[in-house]
Write an enzyme that holds these catalytic residues in place. Sequence first.
Site, PDB file in Angstrom:
ATOM      1  N   GLY A 237     -11.125   0.955   1.008  1.00 34.92           N
ATOM      2  CA  GLY A 237     -10.221  -0.200   1.068  1.00 34.92           C
ATOM      3  C   GLY A 237      -9.772  -0.487   2.501  1.00 34.92           C
ATOM      4  N   ALA A 238     -10.186  -1.662   3.024  1.00 36.14           N
ATOM      5  CA  ALA A 238      -9.778  -2.057   4.389  1.00 36.14           C
ATOM      6  C   ALA A 238      -8.557  -2.959   4.311  1.00 36.14           C
TER       7      ALA A 238
ATOM      8  N   LYS B  55       5.206   4.938   9.439  1.00 34.19           N
ATOM      9  CA  LYS B  55       5.521   4.441  10.784  1.00 34.19           C
ATOM     10  C   LYS B  55       5.815   5.589  11.743  1.00 34.19           C
TER      11      LYS B  55
ATOM     12  N   ARG C  69      -1.939  -1.449  -4.900  1.00 32.24           N
ATOM     13  CA  ARG C  69      -0.910  -0.828  -5.728  1.00 32.24           C
ATOM     14  C   ARG C  69      -0.642  -1.736  -6.925  1.00 32.24           C
TER      15      ARG C  69
ATOM     16  N   HIS D 135      11.837 -13.870  30.621  1.00 33.28           N
ATOM     17  CA  HIS D 135      10.650 -13.510  31.391  1.00 33.28           C
ATOM     18  C   HIS D 135      10.895 -12.185  32.099  1.00 33.28           C
TER      19      HIS D 135
ATOM     20  N   ALA E 283       8.661  -4.093   1.532  1.00 37.95           N
ATOM     21  CA  ALA E 283      10.031  -3.607   1.413  1.00 37.95           C
ATOM     22  C   ALA E 283      11.049  -4.730   1.649  1.00 37.95           C
TER      23      ALA E 283
ATOM     24  N   ARG F 236      13.565  10.276  -8.330  1.00 33.92           N
ATOM     25  CA  ARG F 236      12.855  10.977  -7.276  1.00 33.92           C
ATOM     26  C   ARG F 236      13.641  12.174  -6.723  1.00 33.92           C
TER      27      ARG F 236
ATOM     28  N   ALA G   1      -7.330   3.661  -1.097  1.00 38.37           N
ATOM     29  CA  ALA G   1      -6.284   2.675  -0.737  1.00 38.37           C
ATOM     30  C   ALA G   1      -6.774   1.299  -1.128  1.00 38.37           C
ATOM     31  N   ILE G   2      -6.912   1.087  -2.440  1.00 43.33           N
ATOM     32  CA  ILE G   2      -7.461  -0.196  -2.921  1.00 43.33           C
ATOM     33  C   ILE G   2      -6.371  -1.071  -3.542  1.00 43.33           C
TER      34      ILE G   2
HETATM   35  P1  FAD Z   1      10.010   1.388  -4.761  1.00 45.47           P
HETATM   36  O1  FAD Z   1      10.316   1.563  -3.332  1.00 45.47           O
HETATM   37  O2  FAD Z   1       8.676   1.862  -5.248  1.00 45.47           O
HETATM   38  O3  FAD Z   1      11.164   2.127  -5.563  1.00 45.47           O
HETATM   39  C1  FAD Z   1      11.142   2.280  -6.953  1.00 45.47           C
HETATM   40  C2  FAD Z   1      11.823   3.586  -7.311  1.00 45.47           C
HETATM   41  O4  FAD Z   1      12.065   3.602  -8.705  1.00 45.47           O
HETATM   42  C3  FAD Z   1      10.996   4.828  -7.025  1.00 45.47           C
HETATM   43  O5  FAD Z   1      11.758   5.763  -6.287  1.00 45.47           O
HETATM   44  C4  FAD Z   1      10.642   5.377  -8.399  1.00 45.47           C
HETATM   45  O6  FAD Z   1      10.517   6.779  -8.404  1.00 45.47           O
HETATM   46  C5  FAD Z   1      11.854   4.907  -9.213  1.00 45.47           C
HETATM   47  N1  FAD Z   1      11.605   4.773 -10.650  1.00 45.47           N
HETATM   48  C6  FAD Z   1      10.547   4.185 -11.270  1.00 45.47           C
HETATM   49  N2  FAD Z   1      10.721   4.219 -12.610  1.00 45.47           N
HETATM   50  C7  FAD Z   1      11.904   4.839 -12.836  1.00 45.47           C
HETATM   51  C8  FAD Z   1      12.628   5.177 -14.006  1.00 45.47           C
HETATM   52  N3  FAD Z   1      12.187   4.857 -15.229  1.00 45.47           N
HETATM   53  N4  FAD Z   1      13.812   5.823 -13.867  1.00 45.47           N
HETATM   54  C9  FAD Z   1      14.291   6.148 -12.643  1.00 45.47           C
HETATM   55  N5  FAD Z   1      13.660   5.836 -11.503  1.00 45.47           N
HETATM   56  C10 FAD Z   1      12.475   5.194 -11.600  1.00 45.47           C
HETATM   57  N6  FAD Z   1       6.339  -2.266   3.054  1.00 45.47           N
HETATM   58  C11 FAD Z   1       6.799  -2.853   4.180  1.00 45.47           C
HETATM   59  O7  FAD Z   1       7.459  -3.889   4.095  1.00 45.47           O
HETATM   60  N7  FAD Z   1       6.558  -2.311   5.415  1.00 45.47           N
HETATM   61  C12 FAD Z   1       5.827  -1.195   5.568  1.00 45.47           C
HETATM   62  O8  FAD Z   1       5.627  -0.735   6.693  1.00 45.47           O
HETATM   63  C13 FAD Z   1       5.307  -0.562   4.413  1.00 45.47           C
HETATM   64  N8  FAD Z   1       4.593   0.568   4.520  1.00 45.47           N
HETATM   65  C14 FAD Z   1       4.119   1.174   3.386  1.00 45.47           C
HETATM   66  C15 FAD Z   1       3.345   2.317   3.524  1.00 45.47           C
HETATM   67  C16 FAD Z   1       2.842   2.957   2.409  1.00 45.47           C
HETATM   68  C17 FAD Z   1       2.006   4.196   2.578  1.00 45.47           C
HETATM   69  C18 FAD Z   1       3.145   2.447   1.111  1.00 45.47           C
HETATM   70  C19 FAD Z   1       2.642   3.147  -0.113  1.00 45.47           C
HETATM   71  C20 FAD Z   1       3.911   1.306   0.959  1.00 45.47           C
HETATM   72  C21 FAD Z   1       4.395   0.654   2.105  1.00 45.47           C
HETATM   73  N9  FAD Z   1       5.146  -0.519   2.015  1.00 45.47           N
HETATM   74  C22 FAD Z   1       5.601  -1.134   3.142  1.00 45.47           C
HETATM   75  C23 FAD Z   1       5.475  -1.125   0.702  1.00 45.47           C
HETATM   76  C24 FAD Z   1       6.908  -0.748   0.298  1.00 45.47           C
HETATM   77  O9  FAD Z   1       7.035   0.651   0.271  1.00 45.47           O
HETATM   78  C25 FAD Z   1       7.217  -1.334  -1.080  1.00 45.47           C
HETATM   79  O10 FAD Z   1       6.950  -2.724  -1.080  1.00 45.47           O
HETATM   80  C26 FAD Z   1       8.678  -1.116  -1.420  1.00 45.47           C
HETATM   81  O11 FAD Z   1       8.992   0.253  -1.426  1.00 45.47           O
HETATM   82  C27 FAD Z   1       8.987  -1.731  -2.790  1.00 45.47           C
HETATM   83  O12 FAD Z   1      10.323  -1.505  -3.098  1.00 45.47           O
HETATM   84  P2  FAD Z   1      10.826  -1.420  -4.610  1.00 45.47           P
HETATM   85  O13 FAD Z   1      12.295  -1.178  -4.518  1.00 45.47           O
HETATM   86  O14 FAD Z   1      10.332  -2.565  -5.368  1.00 45.47           O
HETATM   87  O15 FAD Z   1      10.109  -0.126  -5.226  1.00 45.47           O
HETATM   88  P1  NAI Z   2      -4.270  -3.875  -0.031  1.00 40.06           P
HETATM   89  O1  NAI Z   2      -4.196  -4.810  -1.150  1.00 40.06           O
HETATM   90  O2  NAI Z   2      -3.598  -4.203   1.256  1.00 40.06           O
HETATM   91  O3  NAI Z   2      -5.800  -3.597   0.335  1.00 40.06           O
HETATM   92  C1  NAI Z   2      -6.704  -3.086  -0.579  1.00 40.06           C
HETATM   93  C2  NAI Z   2      -8.117  -3.310  -0.057  1.00 40.06           C
HETATM   94  O4  NAI Z   2      -9.012  -2.604  -0.881  1.00 40.06           O
HETATM   95  C3  NAI Z   2      -8.520  -4.776  -0.075  1.00 40.06           C
HETATM   96  O5  NAI Z   2      -9.124  -5.086   1.154  1.00 40.06           O
HETATM   97  C4  NAI Z   2      -9.498  -4.846  -1.241  1.00 40.06           C
HETATM   98  O6  NAI Z   2     -10.481  -5.846  -1.083  1.00 40.06           O
HETATM   99  C5  NAI Z   2     -10.106  -3.464  -1.186  1.00 40.06           C
HETATM  100  N1  NAI Z   2     -10.686  -2.977  -2.441  1.00 40.06           N
HETATM  101  C6  NAI Z   2     -10.228  -3.184  -3.706  1.00 40.06           C
HETATM  102  N2  NAI Z   2     -11.006  -2.530  -4.584  1.00 40.06           N
HETATM  103  C7  NAI Z   2     -11.959  -1.896  -3.861  1.00 40.06           C
HETATM  104  C8  NAI Z   2     -13.055  -1.037  -4.193  1.00 40.06           C
HETATM  105  N3  NAI Z   2     -13.292  -0.687  -5.450  1.00 40.06           N
HETATM  106  N4  NAI Z   2     -13.822  -0.553  -3.202  1.00 40.06           N
HETATM  107  C9  NAI Z   2     -13.563  -0.891  -1.908  1.00 40.06           C
HETATM  108  N5  NAI Z   2     -12.551  -1.692  -1.529  1.00 40.06           N
HETATM  109  C10 NAI Z   2     -11.754  -2.178  -2.496  1.00 40.06           C
HETATM  110  O7  NAI Z   2      -3.772  -2.483  -0.627  1.00 40.06           O
HETATM  111  P2  NAI Z   2      -3.320  -1.125   0.089  1.00 40.06           P
HETATM  112  O8  NAI Z   2      -3.869  -1.038   1.473  1.00 40.06           O
HETATM  113  O9  NAI Z   2      -3.617  -0.059  -0.882  1.00 40.06           O
HETATM  114  O10 NAI Z   2      -1.769  -1.303   0.186  1.00 40.06           O
HETATM  115  C11 NAI Z   2      -0.994  -1.586  -0.983  1.00 40.06           C
HETATM  116  C12 NAI Z   2       0.194  -2.424  -0.640  1.00 40.06           C
HETATM  117  O11 NAI Z   2       1.177  -1.654   0.035  1.00 40.06           O
HETATM  118  C13 NAI Z   2      -0.129  -3.560   0.337  1.00 40.06           C
HETATM  119  O12 NAI Z   2      -0.599  -4.678  -0.348  1.00 40.06           O
HETATM  120  C14 NAI Z   2       1.179  -3.828   0.977  1.00 40.06           C
HETATM  121  O13 NAI Z   2       1.861  -4.748   0.187  1.00 40.06           O
HETATM  122  C15 NAI Z   2       1.885  -2.477   0.927  1.00 40.06           C
HETATM  123  N6  NAI Z   2       1.884  -1.896   2.278  1.00 40.06           N
HETATM  124  C16 NAI Z   2       2.485  -2.573   3.291  1.00 40.06           C
HETATM  125  C17 NAI Z   2       2.463  -2.088   4.573  1.00 40.06           C
HETATM  126  C18 NAI Z   2       3.072  -2.881   5.663  1.00 40.06           C
HETATM  127  O14 NAI Z   2       3.802  -3.821   5.364  1.00 40.06           O
HETATM  128  N7  NAI Z   2       2.826  -2.560   6.931  1.00 40.06           N
HETATM  129  C19 NAI Z   2       1.850  -0.800   4.889  1.00 40.06           C
HETATM  130  C20 NAI Z   2       1.223  -0.189   3.762  1.00 40.06           C
HETATM  131  C21 NAI Z   2       1.278  -0.715   2.504  1.00 40.06           C
END
Ligand code: FAD
Ligand code: NAI
Length: 465
Positions: free
Chosen positions: A180-181, A52, A272, A444, A320, A36, A269-270
């Site tokens: 996606g909710a 956040k 990952r 409290h 994470a 990245r 947002a359906i």
């Molecule tokens: P990643 O964080 O995805 O890291 C993997 C890294 O590997 C990436 O940088 C990628 O570019 C790199 N990579 C992949 N393939 C290769 C390769 N071949 N060579 C070199 N590098 C490579 N989780 C929470 O707990 N709390 C939250 O509030 C939260 N909010 C989120 C909000 C959003 C919008 C999203 C999308 C996700 C959120 N998550 C949250 C989920 C969280 O981001 C992931 O669960 C977490 O990042 C997973 O960690 P990881 O180390 O498995 O992978």
């Molecule tokens: P998600 O799995 O939380 O929700 C996806 C939603 O989309 C579900 O309600 C599902 O029923 C719906 N859906 C699936 N296919 C659909 C379709 N074709 N049409 C309409 N709805 C459909 O996935 P999301 O929100 O994309 O987040 C991915 C992951 O990222 C989460 O599962 C979570 O693990 C991580 N994440 C965590 C956060 C946190 O910890 N606060 C914040 C954001 C992401």
Amino acid sequence: MADRFDVVVIGGGPGGYNCAIRLGQLGLSAACIDDRGRFGGTCLNVGCIPSKALLHASELYELARKDFARFGITGSPGLDLPAMMAQKQQAVDQLTRGVEFLFRKNKVEGIVGRAKITAPGRVQVKSQTGILEIFTDHVVIATGSEVTPLPGVKIDEQQIVSSTGALSLKSVPKRLLVVGAGIIGLELGSVWRRLGAEVTVVEFLDRIVPGIDAEVARQFHRLLERQGMRFRLSSKVTGVSKGKVLSVSVESATGGDAAVLDADIVLVAIGRRPYTGNLGLEDIGVKLNARGVVETDEHFRTNIPGVWAIGDVRPGAMLAHKAEDEAIACAERIAGRAGHVNYDAIPSVIYTYPEVAVVGKNEEELKQAGINYKVGKFPFTANPRAKTNLTTEGFVKIIADAASDRVLGVHMLGPDVGNMAGEASLAIEFSASSEDIARTSHAHPTLSEAIRQAAMNVDGWAMQM
Ligand code: FAD
Ligand code: NAI
């Protein structure tokens, strides 16, 4: 730079960077490779941290516009979206630089480049400066996840966006349609609604946030609707056509009844899916399941000796801190120690207002497993601090085993409950009974007293309602 390390970690997200740091602490030489350009993975760059930052800033904006008057504070502030985005970026920059500092501190070699496993114990890295061949005893796959695509809808990150585009919109859309909710849809939908967008969420199922306790989800749904978010449940998006505005075709989940909704931005947002593209896994024979998830045993070992996997790329919640928990345990296993993860104690938090925080089993899961349980609940309307702060939405629900009183699940909807999830995780990790929580002193006036009262109520003796 050395071309031999005890362990090579591929991916620099919370799984990868924490694994490399723990390996360094345990005296092993470790390299962490990420393509990245900045360490921290999805979480720090385009996930947890930027989302956040915007959730916090947009909540303050909405509070200032709608709620400050209730506290006797007058005047209405304006929105400077570029400044809000700059503050978000500053948080991302500081935290990603922090990972580099932690690598130096723990003697981890951070390598920017694209990694491929060419054989067990051999990793090739393509970087801007050329191709490196690295030799190692262990490879840890921590390559994370990517957005699940919606068939027939092409994400351009301008008008049709994933979470990444939705974190960097140039202006507040008039109409945002979210597909996606789930967690991303509701968190980022909340951000843009607070900043002024009309938000409609289309969800395939007949409920929001599948997997969350049904009672929590129902009340959460009602509160989000009261804030102005609109929902179309049991519906699916079948196509989006681009023009001056986007025309989104929405059908009932079972087909028929098509409607066309106009939107300025569509957020897909359906879910990952695990990301293992061009990593060489097929070539060396690492087993993936039908959904592309890397299969491992309970100690993160794949079927190929010396190849391990952690985080979003392996089964389980994509969170994470789950990636971090697995990182620690995997590093310890590699170092010959007894690392282990208790999946029942991993919290999940949705950072909307009110927040949702859950740990352990919910009622539906326990019914399905045939486990007898008792429930204690306590509403924030009866919590003195919530009353004082005018944040009385939601409740705490504690589920305990009917016979042993051991806490099996804690489900919370309410103000700042994400910060209260640690107590719930600790209770489950230490096999606490609900009585243990009920007899533990809680300061409290704090919101956390709601946990104590809910625990008292498992045996019917909540004292403040
Ligand atoms: P990643 O964080 O995805 O890291 C993997 C890294 O590997 C990436 O940088 C990628 O570019 C790199 N990579 C992949 N393939 C290769 C390769 N071949 N060579 C070199 N590098 C490579 N989780 C929470 O707990 N709390 C939250 O509030 C939260 N909010 C989120 C909000 C959003 C919008 C999203 C999308 C996700 C959120 N998550 C949250 C989920 C969280 O981001 C992931 O669960 C977490 O990042 C997973 O960690 P990881 O180390 O498995 O992978
Ligand atoms: P998600 O799995 O939380 O929700 C996806 C939603 O989309 C579900 O309600 C599902 O029923 C719906 N859906 C699936 N296919 C659909 C379709 N074709 N049409 C309409 N709805 C459909 O996935 P999301 O929100 O994309 O987040 C991915 C992951 O990222 C989460 O599962 C979570 O693990 C991580 N994440 C965590 C956060 C946190 O910890 N606060 C914040 C954001 C992401």
